[in-house]
Design a protein around this motif. Structure first.
Motif, mmCIF file in Angstrom:
data_model
loop_
_atom_site.group_PDB
_atom_site.id
_atom_site.type_symbol
_atom_site.label_atom_id
_atom_site.label_comp_id
_atom_site.label_asym_id
_atom_site.label_seq_id
_atom_site.Cartn_x
_atom_site.Cartn_y
_atom_site.Cartn_z
ATOM 1 N N ILE A 82 -30.592 29.014 2.649
ATOM 2 C CA ILE A 82 -30.545 30.432 2.983
ATOM 3 C C ILE A 82 -31.094 31.184 1.781
ATOM 4 C CG2 ILE A 82 -29.114 32.407 3.600
ATOM 5 C CD1 ILE A 82 -29.189 30.332 5.792
ATOM 6 N N ILE A 83 -32.126 31.993 2.003
ATOM 7 C CA ILE A 83 -32.756 32.714 0.890
ATOM 8 C C ILE A 83 -32.676 34.221 1.095
ATOM 9 C CG2 ILE A 83 -34.372 30.812 0.484
ATOM 10 C CD1 ILE A 83 -36.578 32.667 1.715
ATOM 11 N N ASP A 84 -32.792 34.935 -0.005
ATOM 12 C CA ASP A 84 -32.987 36.379 0.056
ATOM 13 C C ASP A 84 -34.406 36.601 0.570
ATOM 14 O OD1 ASP A 84 -33.871 39.027 -0.663
ATOM 15 O OD2 ASP A 84 -32.207 39.168 -2.073
ATOM 16 N N PRO A 85 -34.575 37.265 1.727
ATOM 17 C CA PRO A 85 -35.926 37.390 2.299
ATOM 18 C C PRO A 85 -36.879 38.211 1.436
ATOM 19 C CG PRO A 85 -34.334 38.701 3.542
ATOM 20 C CD PRO A 85 -33.545 37.867 2.587
ATOM 21 N N GLU A 86 -36.351 39.016 0.525
ATOM 22 C CA GLU A 86 -37.207 39.832 -0.330
ATOM 23 C C GLU A 86 -37.652 39.069 -1.573
ATOM 24 O OE1 GLU A 86 -38.357 42.770 0.518
ATOM 25 O OE2 GLU A 86 -37.233 42.739 2.398
ATOM 26 N N THR A 87 -36.711 38.359 -2.219
ATOM 27 C CA THR A 87 -37.015 37.696 -3.493
ATOM 28 C C THR A 87 -37.326 36.212 -3.345
ATOM 29 O OG1 THR A 87 -34.704 37.112 -3.940
ATOM 30 C CG2 THR A 87 -35.438 39.317 -4.623
ATOM 31 N N GLY A 88 -36.865 35.594 -2.258
ATOM 32 C CA GLY A 88 -37.033 34.161 -2.090
ATOM 33 C C GLY A 88 -35.988 33.337 -2.816
ATOM 34 N N ASP A 95 -23.706 29.398 -0.055
ATOM 35 C CA ASP A 95 -23.119 29.282 1.273
ATOM 36 C C ASP A 95 -22.225 30.494 1.544
ATOM 37 O OD1 ASP A 95 -24.369 26.883 1.451
ATOM 38 O OD2 ASP A 95 -22.563 25.643 1.462
ATOM 39 N N GLY A 96 -22.280 30.965 2.786
ATOM 40 C CA GLY A 96 -21.458 32.103 3.171
ATOM 41 C C GLY A 96 -22.179 33.427 3.133
ATOM 42 N N GLU A 97 -23.289 33.512 2.377
ATOM 43 C CA GLU A 97 -24.046 34.760 2.304
ATOM 44 C C GLU A 97 -25.170 34.748 3.337
ATOM 45 O OE1 GLU A 97 -25.313 36.414 -1.344
ATOM 46 O OE2 GLU A 97 -23.522 35.779 -2.452
ATOM 47 N N THR A 98 -25.378 35.898 3.967
ATOM 48 C CA THR A 98 -26.397 36.013 5.009
ATOM 49 C C THR A 98 -27.774 36.219 4.406
ATOM 50 O OG1 THR A 98 -24.827 36.891 6.622
ATOM 51 C CG2 THR A 98 -27.154 37.357 7.008
ATOM 52 N N GLY A 99 -28.740 35.496 4.928
ATOM 53 C CA GLY A 99 -30.120 35.636 4.498
ATOM 54 C C GLY A 99 -31.025 34.934 5.487
ATOM 55 N N GLU A 100 -32.252 34.645 5.054
ATOM 56 C CA GLU A 100 -33.233 33.999 5.937
ATOM 57 C C GLU A 100 -33.087 32.483 5.882
ATOM 58 O OE1 GLU A 100 -38.071 33.415 6.329
ATOM 59 O OE2 GLU A 100 -37.295 35.099 5.131
ATOM 60 N N ARG A 133 -37.655 33.035 9.464
ATOM 61 C CA ARG A 133 -37.467 34.480 9.667
ATOM 62 C C ARG A 133 -36.167 34.802 10.404
ATOM 63 N NH1 ARG A 133 -40.514 36.568 5.753
ATOM 64 N NH2 ARG A 133 -42.620 35.704 5.796
ATOM 65 N N ASP A 134 -35.367 33.786 10.720
ATOM 66 C CA ASP A 134 -34.079 34.015 11.362
ATOM 67 C C ASP A 134 -33.014 34.295 10.310
ATOM 68 O OD1 ASP A 134 -34.822 33.633 14.075
ATOM 69 O OD2 ASP A 134 -34.877 31.469 13.747
ATOM 70 N N LEU A 135 -32.145 35.262 10.589
ATOM 71 C CA LEU A 135 -31.079 35.637 9.674
ATOM 72 C C LEU A 135 -29.760 34.993 10.092
ATOM 73 C CD1 LEU A 135 -31.885 39.445 9.234
ATOM 74 C CD2 LEU A 135 -32.143 37.654 7.507
ATOM 75 N N THR A 136 -29.136 34.288 9.157
ATOM 76 C CA THR A 136 -27.857 33.649 9.416
ATOM 77 C C THR A 136 -27.222 33.310 8.073
ATOM 78 O OG1 THR A 136 -26.745 31.841 10.589
ATOM 79 C CG2 THR A 136 -28.874 31.322 9.597
ATOM 80 N N CYS A 137 -26.145 32.536 8.091
ATOM 81 C CA CYS A 137 -25.536 32.039 6.862
ATOM 82 C C CYS A 137 -25.019 30.634 7.114
ATOM 83 C CB CYS A 137 -24.395 32.954 6.389
ATOM 84 S SG CYS A 137 -22.949 32.967 7.471
ATOM 85 N N ARG A 153 -24.051 31.966 14.219
ATOM 86 C CA ARG A 153 -24.998 32.392 15.252
ATOM 87 C C ARG A 153 -25.944 33.437 14.656
ATOM 88 N NH1 ARG A 153 -22.400 33.823 20.797
ATOM 89 N NH2 ARG A 153 -24.425 33.087 21.551
ATOM 90 N N LEU A 154 -27.186 33.437 15.119
ATOM 91 C CA LEU A 154 -28.224 34.262 14.503
ATOM 92 C C LEU A 154 -27.853 35.741 14.538
ATOM 93 C CD1 LEU A 154 -31.475 32.548 15.790
ATOM 94 C CD2 LEU A 154 -30.065 31.989 13.812
ATOM 95 N N LYS A 155 -28.160 36.409 13.424
ATOM 96 C CA LYS A 155 -27.824 37.825 13.279
ATOM 97 C C LYS A 155 -29.031 38.744 13.413
ATOM 98 C CE LYS A 155 -23.913 36.918 10.149
ATOM 99 N NZ LYS A 155 -23.854 35.476 10.384
ATOM 100 N N GLY A 156 -30.221 38.175 13.585
ATOM 101 C CA GLY A 156 -31.429 38.988 13.695
ATOM 102 C C GLY A 156 -32.605 38.272 13.053
ATOM 103 N N ARG A 157 -33.678 39.036 12.762
ATOM 104 C CA ARG A 157 -34.879 38.476 12.163
ATOM 105 C C ARG A 157 -35.388 39.381 11.060
ATOM 106 N NH1 ARG A 157 -37.500 34.346 14.192
ATOM 107 N NH2 ARG A 157 -39.476 35.108 13.403
ATOM 108 N N THR A 158 -36.227 38.788 10.198
ATOM 109 C CA THR A 158 -36.799 39.557 9.097
ATOM 110 C C THR A 158 -38.181 40.104 9.429
ATOM 111 O OG1 THR A 158 -37.861 37.618 8.085
ATOM 112 C CG2 THR A 158 -35.586 38.082 7.450
#
Length: 433
Positions: free
Chosen positions: A266-272, A277-282, A301-305, A322-327
């Motif tokens: 799981i990555i920060d979609p802005e910084t990579g 674990d537990g934090e939401t990202g891409e 591009r899917d957002l989850t944790c 479960r997926l929370k959205g997209r980037t």
């Protein structure tokens, strides 16, 4: 049947990590030796197979983007000669050239193993009758479920999508115990059965496996009520191996991803940067056993944790929420990936309209609806009703030919749609998902 492959599904995390490292090294060796695209990217980043000594070293490797797949269409990312590719799939909707994937026989076997594990986890076995209403063909849904059902020895009804009345008849006649399709179609089937007076409590149907589009907990409860089943979420994509990459177990508390086949980050979609674990990202996925087209750090591009806590079901493989959205700006409509840029291309191809448009997505009952509002050019003859209807029909045909779903076309007067100083807001998604 609780497990399909208990040895692997309950493997301790430390052993899983050791296996992941072995397979990660093998995959990096494979793509460096056989895929010029990856060899060049590795060299540009001054990294090679010898630099992968721990799982954390994966962070030294480059990301793979969807555009990389398009730019290397169709066979540029294959790590095996075409003679070893047993099957090719493409994604359900892309901009321009489709995103495709090539599978060797071993890849298809791995995919079937993933699906079989998931089906066993929701209670299916060799005595099950699986009604597969995902689309067959280039889309991975139908054949993906099919392979897993055959692997476990279940009876498979390869129905594919559409023809609702026939679906209902065959589900009753063939005594289906498991339904697989998109969640919106499952809801529509349930509503159709209710309207026809079908007593779903009298059917042998026990479970449903639904994916390919976002759906809410409220939608899950409605499907479960309509069909008198337990409804499970499944995740996958053409680029990785279609449905089966991750799936819910009976706890319905996150989707287990098979860590012996895939490495999830799981990555920060802005910084990579990789997030804990537990934090939401891409979600980023690396395939660990794919032969035909292995992917390194693929940005979904899917957002989850990642859920770190052990699951009560006994499986040791971790879960994603479960997926929370997209980037990105991709929409999923009736299980099809739709990009605004696709529609813009179709609009400009027809002429007489400006590149000013708005996409309005709604959900009527259980069906997604797409309305496209587009501005006419100032020199268009607004007095001609026939010309307007012809243009609407032309646009509708052009859009349908590109994205594969029907839409409502609304032609509006020049300069009547809202303008934006920054990034244009093309999409109004009014679905209650």
């Amino acid at each position: 049947m609780k497990y399909w492959n208990e040895t692997f599904e309950t493997m301790p995390q430390e052993q899983l990590k050791e296996l992941q490292l072995v397979r990660l090294k093998q995959t990096v060796d494979r793509v460096y030796a056989n895929v010029p695209f990856y060899r060049k990217k590795f060299q540009e980043m001054n990294v090679g197979p010898e630099n992968i000594q721990s799982l954390d070293d994966i962070r030294r490797l480059p990301f793979t983007e969807k555009d990389d797949l398009r730019n290397n269409y169709p066979y540029g990312l294959l790590a095996e000669p075409l003679s070893q590719i047993a099957r090719v799939h493409v994604s359900s909707g892309t901009t321009g050239k489709p995103v495709c994937d090539g599978y060797t026989h071993n890849d298809l076997s791995m995919w079937a193993e993933c699906v079989a594990r998931g089906l066993a986890g929701i209670g299916a076995d060799a005595h099950s009758v699986i009604h597969d209403a995902y689309g067959y063909g280039l889309f991975t849904g139908g054949l993906g479920i099919h392979g897993g059902a055959e692997r476990m020895g279940a009876s498979i009804i390869p129905m594919s999508s559409g023809n609702t009345q026939r679906q209902i008849m065959l589900m009753q006649d063939f005594k289906a115990t498991v339904l697989t399709c998109t969640p919106s179609y499952a809801e529509y089937l349930g509503e159709s059965m209710r309207d026809e007076g079908v007593d779903t409590s009298a059917l042998p149907l026990k479970a449903g496996v639904f994916g390919a589009e976002p759906w809410s907990e409220n939608m899950r409860k409605n499907i479960e009520s309509l069909l008198n089943i337990k409804a499970y979420d499944i995740y996958g994509m053409c680029e990785i191996c279609g449905p089966g990459v991750a799936i819910e177990c009976p706890e319905q508390d996150g989707l287990h991803f098979w860590e012996d086949f895939f490495y999830f980050e799981i990555i920060d979609p802005e910084t990579g940067d990789v997030l804990p674990d537990g934090e939401t990202g891409e979600l980023v996925i690396t395939t660990l056993t794919k032969e035909g087209m292995p992917l390194i750090r693929y940005r979904t591009r899917d957002l989850t944790c990642i859920i770190p806590e052990p699951c009560k079901c006994g499986r040791t493989h971790r879960r994603i929420a479960r997926l929370k959205g997209r980037t990105d700006d991709m929409m999923v409509i009736r299980g099809v990936n739709v990009f605004p840029s696709q529609i813009e291309h179709a609009l400009l191809e027809t002429g007489y309209v400006e590149p000013q448009y708005q996409l309005v997505v709604t959900r009527e009952g259980s069906r997604d609806q797409l309305e496209i509002k587009v501005e006419l050019k100032e020199d268009f003859n607004l007095d001609s009703i026939n010309a307007l209807e012809e243009l609407k029909a032309k646009i509708e045909h052009e859009v349908h030919s590109i994205i594969g779903i029907k839409s409502k076309i609304t032609l509006v007067e020049p300069k009547s749609l809202e303008r934006f100083e920054g990034k244009a807001k093309r999409v109004k998604d009014l679905r209650k998902i």
